[in-house]
Structure formats: C-alpha cells, structure tokens
Design an enzyme around this catalytic site. Sequence first.
Site, short mmCIF file in Angstrom:
data_model
loop_
_atom_site.label_atom_id
_atom_site.label_comp_id
_atom_site.label_asym_id
_atom_site.label_seq_id
_atom_site.Cartn_x
_atom_site.Cartn_y
_atom_site.Cartn_z
N PHE A 210 28.04 45.25 -43.92
CA PHE A 210 27.80 43.93 -43.32
C PHE A 210 27.05 44.06 -41.99
O PHE A 210 27.46 44.84 -41.13
CB PHE A 210 29.13 43.20 -43.11
CG PHE A 210 28.95 41.86 -42.45
CD1 PHE A 210 28.24 40.84 -43.07
CD2 PHE A 210 29.47 41.62 -41.18
CE1 PHE A 210 28.05 39.62 -42.46
CE2 PHE A 210 29.29 40.40 -40.55
CZ PHE A 210 28.58 39.39 -41.19
N GLN A 211 26.00 43.32 -41.86
CA GLN A 211 25.16 43.33 -40.65
C GLN A 211 24.60 44.70 -40.32
O GLN A 211 24.41 45.04 -39.16
CB GLN A 211 25.91 42.73 -39.46
CG GLN A 211 26.14 41.23 -39.65
CD GLN A 211 26.52 40.51 -38.38
OE1 GLN A 211 27.14 41.08 -37.49
NE2 GLN A 211 26.16 39.23 -38.29
N LYS B 53 29.51 51.39 -33.95
CA LYS B 53 30.71 50.83 -33.33
C LYS B 53 31.73 51.90 -32.96
O LYS B 53 32.29 51.89 -31.86
CB LYS B 53 31.35 49.83 -34.31
CG LYS B 53 32.57 49.15 -33.76
CD LYS B 53 33.08 48.10 -34.73
CE LYS B 53 34.25 47.34 -34.10
NZ LYS B 53 34.80 46.31 -35.00
N MET C 210 -5.30 26.47 -27.30
CA MET C 210 -6.23 27.58 -27.49
C MET C 210 -6.74 27.63 -28.93
O MET C 210 -7.92 27.89 -29.18
CB MET C 210 -5.54 28.90 -27.13
CG MET C 210 -6.45 30.10 -27.12
SD MET C 210 -7.85 29.85 -26.01
CE MET C 210 -7.23 30.60 -24.52
N GLU D 189 18.46 36.41 -28.85
CA GLU D 189 18.22 37.79 -28.41
C GLU D 189 16.77 38.05 -28.03
O GLU D 189 16.48 38.89 -27.19
CB GLU D 189 18.67 38.80 -29.49
CG GLU D 189 20.18 38.89 -29.67
CD GLU D 189 20.71 37.92 -30.71
OE1 GLU D 189 19.96 36.99 -31.10
OE2 GLU D 189 21.87 38.08 -31.13
C1 LIG Z 1 4.31 33.71 -31.47
C2 LIG Z 1 2.89 33.31 -31.55
N1 LIG Z 1 2.46 32.53 -32.57
C3 LIG Z 1 1.16 32.14 -32.63
C4 LIG Z 1 0.26 32.53 -31.67
C5 LIG Z 1 -1.19 32.09 -31.75
N2 LIG Z 1 -1.54 31.23 -30.60
C6 LIG Z 1 -2.16 31.70 -29.50
S1 LIG Z 1 -2.41 30.53 -28.34
C7 LIG Z 1 -1.70 29.34 -29.29
C8 LIG Z 1 -1.59 27.93 -28.82
C9 LIG Z 1 -0.64 27.78 -27.70
O1 LIG Z 1 -0.42 26.42 -27.49
P1 LIG Z 1 0.34 25.91 -26.22
O2 LIG Z 1 1.58 26.68 -26.04
O3 LIG Z 1 0.48 24.44 -26.29
O4 LIG Z 1 -0.65 26.33 -25.02
P2 LIG Z 1 -2.11 25.74 -24.70
O5 LIG Z 1 -3.10 26.67 -25.35
O6 LIG Z 1 -2.20 24.37 -25.24
O7 LIG Z 1 -2.22 25.82 -23.22
C10 LIG Z 1 -1.28 29.88 -30.51
C11 LIG Z 1 -0.67 29.12 -31.61
C12 LIG Z 1 0.76 33.36 -30.64
N3 LIG Z 1 -0.04 33.82 -29.66
N4 LIG Z 1 2.06 33.72 -30.59
#
Ligand SMILES: Cc1ncc(C[n+]2csc(CCOP(=O)(O)OP(=O)(O)O)c2C)c(N)n1
Lengths: 162, 559
Positions: free
Chosen positions: B103-104, B153, B460, B41
């Site tokens: 439920f749910q 529902k 990042m 979802e």
């Molecule tokens: C749902 C979620 N969890 C954690 C983060 C923290 N976060 C920001 S950028 C990143 C790394 C992303 O890695 P990747 O998808 O490999 O992209 P890259 O930076 O290597 O291009 C994380 C963990 C986030 N933004 N969203």
Amino acid sequence: MRHTQEHTVTALVHNEHGTLNRMISLFRRRGFSLSSLAVGDCEEPGLSRMSIVVNADDNMLRQCVMQLEKAVDVVSVESLDGKEYVHRELAFIQVEAPPEKRSEIIDISRVLNCEIVHLGLKTMTVQVVANARKIQGLIRLLEPYGIKKIVRSGTVAMSAEE
Amino acid sequence: MEALALHGVDIIFGYPGGVVLPLYDEMTRWPAIQHVLVRHEQCAAHMADGYARSTGKVGVCLATSGPGATNLVTGIATAIMDSIPMVAITGQVNSWAVGTDAFQETDIQGITIPITKHNYLVMDVDDLPHALVEAFHLANTGRKGPVLVDIPKDVFTAMSSVPFPTEIVRRGYRAAAATNDTAIETAAKLVAEAKKPVIIAGAGVVWSETHQALADLAAKADLPIINSLLGLGSIDRQNERSLGMMGMHGEAVGTLAVQEADLLIGIGIRFDDRLTGKVAGFAPNAKIIHFDLDPSEFAKVVETTLCVPGDLSETLPAFTAAVAPKVNDEWWAKLRGWQEEFPLVIPDSAGLMARHVLQLLDRTTNSDAIISTDVGQHQMWTAQLYRFKRPFQWLSSGGLGTMGFGFPAAMGAAFANPKQEVWAVVGDGGFQMTLQELQTAVEHKLNVKICLVNNGYLGMVRQWQELFFENRYSHVAMGSPDYGKLAEAYGVTFFRCSTREDLESTFQQARAADGPVLVEFLVEMEENVFPMVPAGKANDQVQMDPGLPNDKAPMGIPA
Ligand SMILES: Cc1ncc(C[n+]2csc(CCOP(=O)(O)OP(=O)(O)O)c2C)c(N)n1
Ligand SMILES: [Mg+2]
C-alpha cells in the site's frame, strides 16, 4: 549526418543501490547510443568496473565521458580511443547439428579457436571469445547450418599497462 | 531530525502520511526545527526551493510514500533544472515490503533518477547517518542540485549507534573542475585584443557569490554585462555597465550586442536555447570564452574558443587580476545608441497594462524586495522591469518553466526572510495551480504579498497563438473565481486595482498591510511581450516592440 563510430570507454563506479539504473538512465536521457555494456566486480570491494561501447561522433563521445565523470556514482572514466587496450566478448552460439554436419562445424570451430561446450542430439553449442567483429564472422559461417540461439556477454575491455 | 539539526536546518516544508508517522512523532521533540504543513506536496518542494533561492542555503522538504512522494516530482524537476540545493526526504513502505506493491509503495528512487543530482533508498539504519550527511554535502557543493533520500518506515524507527560522519570524502566526486592558470591568462589576452567584448553572467555568479568580483572585472576592463534570466541580481541593474537580460524576451541592446560582439565571455551560464536562439546564428562574430565549474557544460551547446574551468570564486578574482585595465569607448557609444533607439516600451495608454503594474512594483519597493514569479508574460515583464540589486533576490523557474511555482516559492522566501518585503508576481493561470497555499500563509501570518496580474488569459500562450497561429485562440481564455471573495474566504487581505490612477495608492496600501496580501490587477487582456526572438529562430530575427515609434520598430536587425 555526423560521422559516428564505436568507441570503448571504461568506468569505475560505486556499487550502490540504483547505480546501474542511474547509468542506464543517463545514456537513455542524453540519447547516447549504447552498443554494449558489461559490468562486474573489480579489484576493489564496493566498486565495479563497467565496459561501455558507445556509438557516437567525437562531440557526443566527449559529452558522454563528461556526463559520466559528472555522475556522483562514477569514480573515474577512461576513454580507450587511441590507447593500447585489450577487449573481448564471450558468445555462445547454439547451432543445429545433425550427426552428418557435426564434423564440419567442429572444423570451423577449431580453425577459429572456438570450443564446443555442449553437444546434444540435434544441436551443438559453440563458445567463442573474441572481438565483436570476429564473433560476427563466426555467426555468418554458422548461419547456413541454422542458428537456434545466441547469447553474448558484451565487450569487456582494459587498457594495457602504462 | 538529528541530521537536520546538524546541518543547521531551521525549517522544513512537509506533509505527513502513514510511513512518516515515526518521524512526525519525533518532530515533537525538536522544537528548534519549524515544520510548515503545506496543502500540497508540490508546494513543499517549491517552498524549499524558494527558501534556497532566497538564502543560498539548502531547502528541505518532506513527504510520505506513494502519492506524497510523486507530488514532489514537479518541484524536484524544477530544482534540478536551475541547480537549486535541496534535500527531499520521502518515507517508504517497510523495508521488507519494498518490491511487493505494498500500500502506497512507489519507486520514487527510480522515478527521480533523471531529476536528482543523486538519490538514496536507505534499507539499513546503519547507512542512514552517512546517507543524510552525504545528501546535504552533494546538494550544496559544486554544481548544486536536489538530492532525495527515501527512507522505509522501519528504518525511521530502528536505532543505530553509527555516528554521523564529520566529513564526507566520496571518491570520484569533484565539486568543481580544477582551475587552469593558462586558460585565465589566455582569456585576459583575448580581452585585451577585443574591440567589442560582452559578458553574459548567469546564475553561477549568484550561487558562487562572486557578484563583487564580477562588478570589479567589468569596471577594470570596461565590460558590458548582460544577464541570463537566472543571472539577474548577479550585477546591480542600476550599475552603469549592466545591460539587463538577453534571450527570447531580453532587452534589444543585449541581443544586438551579442550579434555584433567580437568577444563573448559566458560566466556561470549554460547557453540555454531561450538565450542563444538558433545556435548557428548565435554570436556569429565572437570568440567565446566560457567560465564554469561544471566541465560537462563546455561546448555542450555552442562551440567555444576557450574554456575556463573551476569554481568562479577562484577563477573570477584571478581573471580580474589578470586583465589589463582598458576602455571600450567606441563600443559603448554603439551600445548606448541601441539602448536609446530600442528601449523597453511602457505605453502611455489610458487603460492599465501589466507593464505599468510591474514598473511601479519596482519603483515603489525601491528595487529592494525579494521577487518571485510564476511563468508567463508577467514573468518576462518582471525580469525586464525589476531592477534587481543583489543575488538571492530573484526567484523564478527558468529551466523548467513551472507554472504554480511563484506563490509557494515566495512563501519559502518569506519564511526564510521574515524581515524583508517579499512579493510573488503571478498570472491568473499559474496562481490557480497552487493558490490553496493561501491557507498555509494565513496560518503563519506570513508576510508575503501577491501581485496577481489578471489578464484573463494564459497570456504567453495566447501571444504565441496571436503571432504564430494567426490569432486562433484555442483554450487560452482563463476564467477566474472572484478573488475578493476567495481572499475573504481564506482571511487574506485583498485589494483590487483596474485603473492607472489607483495604482500607486493600491501599492501603498498593500505594502502597509501585515500578513498575506492578495492584490489583483485587472490589466489589458491582449498585451504582448517584446522584444521577441521567435522559438527556433536566430537572434537576428528579433522582433522589436511595435509600440516603438514607427521608424524604430523594424522586424529584424537594422543594417
Ligand atoms: C505547469 C505548466 N503547464 C503549462 C505551461 C505552459 N505555459 C507557459 S506560460 C503559460 C500561460 C501562463 O498564463 P498566466 O499564468 O495567466 O500568465 P500570463 O502569461 O498571462 O502572464 C502556459 C500555459 C507551463 N509553463 N507550466
Ligand atoms: Mg494570464
């Protein structure tokens, strides 16, 4: 620290499923500090009027009014700062009152225009309708007798006729 | 279903369950409304979001009660942060069972209060027509946003003779603040007086579709335009007056220009902290004018000299008419100087780097594709390097920064724009959060292309650990499956590229292929995004790219 003080705001709101929840959520989420909130029916069916006392500096107050105005639930907001307005709070103070102390407490109540609304074997309940500061004063006067319970309604406020 | 048809909804993204069975049954009688069965979802919400961001229309998603509804939450939160018009419909347990821990059952209205523009629990079928019509109205007017309608529902199955309202009048709801002619005149005077003016244009321009007025304004008063992350597309990046994005990873020229500007005109932006850096050091020499339809944004973050309330579709043309023509030659000379001195760096390395991939993505698609990104380094490089031409071409989770957004959002855009080229730029981390939707894409033979920038890291986060935690890499190395086998398992066309030589031909083949295409680019693992303003620091602390020629890569701003 920025200078904060209490400000009174009233809001006319739609009375719908979740309205109160949304209002409270807004205050919590934005970190506005609520001193008092009172809600009740008003002159129009389907709407309620809220009296809100918020502890804020000028900028926070402005934000608070803006955020309230933005809320879909809110019809209108009035900030009462700098306006002529009336405001009161109702409180019940249940105080220990053995027979020998009763008359003293009645005297205090009378001087401050309060009503004794219940008299029990060991306690008396004083009703006060006043502003928050005056209620605080009464509480201080009654403390030496032993306060058992306090219930307060929160402040209701209304701007004077324009 | 009738309410959806009434609003011209042609597609909804959803997932069935017990309490929405009556609605799913009814769906079989409404062939004009396509239903896309997702695999989670969250992705239904992101697809509805991508549909909205790529069309400007309301996206609709649907989930059952309980876990179905809670799975929507990340997608709804993503939408509210970026003011995306969305209607989320959730099923609820029977009205008589609400409040009994049936439920749910989950209190999705309570859960989503802080992340919706408004929400409803409709306990009486007679209230349903009004609630649904109002939900669309609220989602799509003023400052847009997600609206959730929770429907028990038995309310789905009950009949009502109450007609759908033809007009919504909600007391106290002001779509936009009233305009103020004096403010517009004062703003025009400030422009006349300014020697170093800049505009920062945000997503407000995109959503009000006032990009033409913005371009006219810039041309008439010779104003440079900087974009916030989500403002990209509000001016053609190849317009001579566009300076690209500013912010934590914005181009240096924008950051330097705002530091030195004597007048800053914010248009449809909310002065996000990733743009302003430490507020005390933001635009230190500038008077600030702020155009917005939402007055609660005024002075929320920065102190403002002048607020110009009102819908941009009214205020921007009026402002353009009010400003006197002028030229800012001296200022432009300085700006051009910065552009030359601190360009974005594309290293001429032997190995393949993410920046090579993303620059070529721009060139090979003629800057014309719809681009969605996930969150991370690849997102920033795309924002820097892709030269967006128009509104609704750029889909990225700016406010919430939701990993997992990129691919499903691109799918939503591909459903909405079957004739256009749609690319999802994703990292190896984020793609693994929502890649199960490959199956959905395959089933619909959806023309969506995935540019997977695989650097083997949560890049990042790794960059921050390198720069601010002395290279201590903690849980940022990201393993991946064999994407070739994965693509094969799903039946998705797959290409892999690991050299600069193959880059061009890989893109050519990928662009020529029909249906969903996954392209994995194996890039340099420890590449960093620059310029960078460290979090919490003022914009004058911008770190330039160390890859600039040595004498041009100082820490901080040159004197
Ligand atoms: C749902 C979620 N969890 C954690 C983060 C923290 N976060 C920001 S950028 C990143 C790394 C992303 O890695 P990747 O998808 O490999 O992209 P890259 O930076 O290597 O291009 C994380 C963990 C986030 N933004 N969203
Ligand atoms: Mg990565």
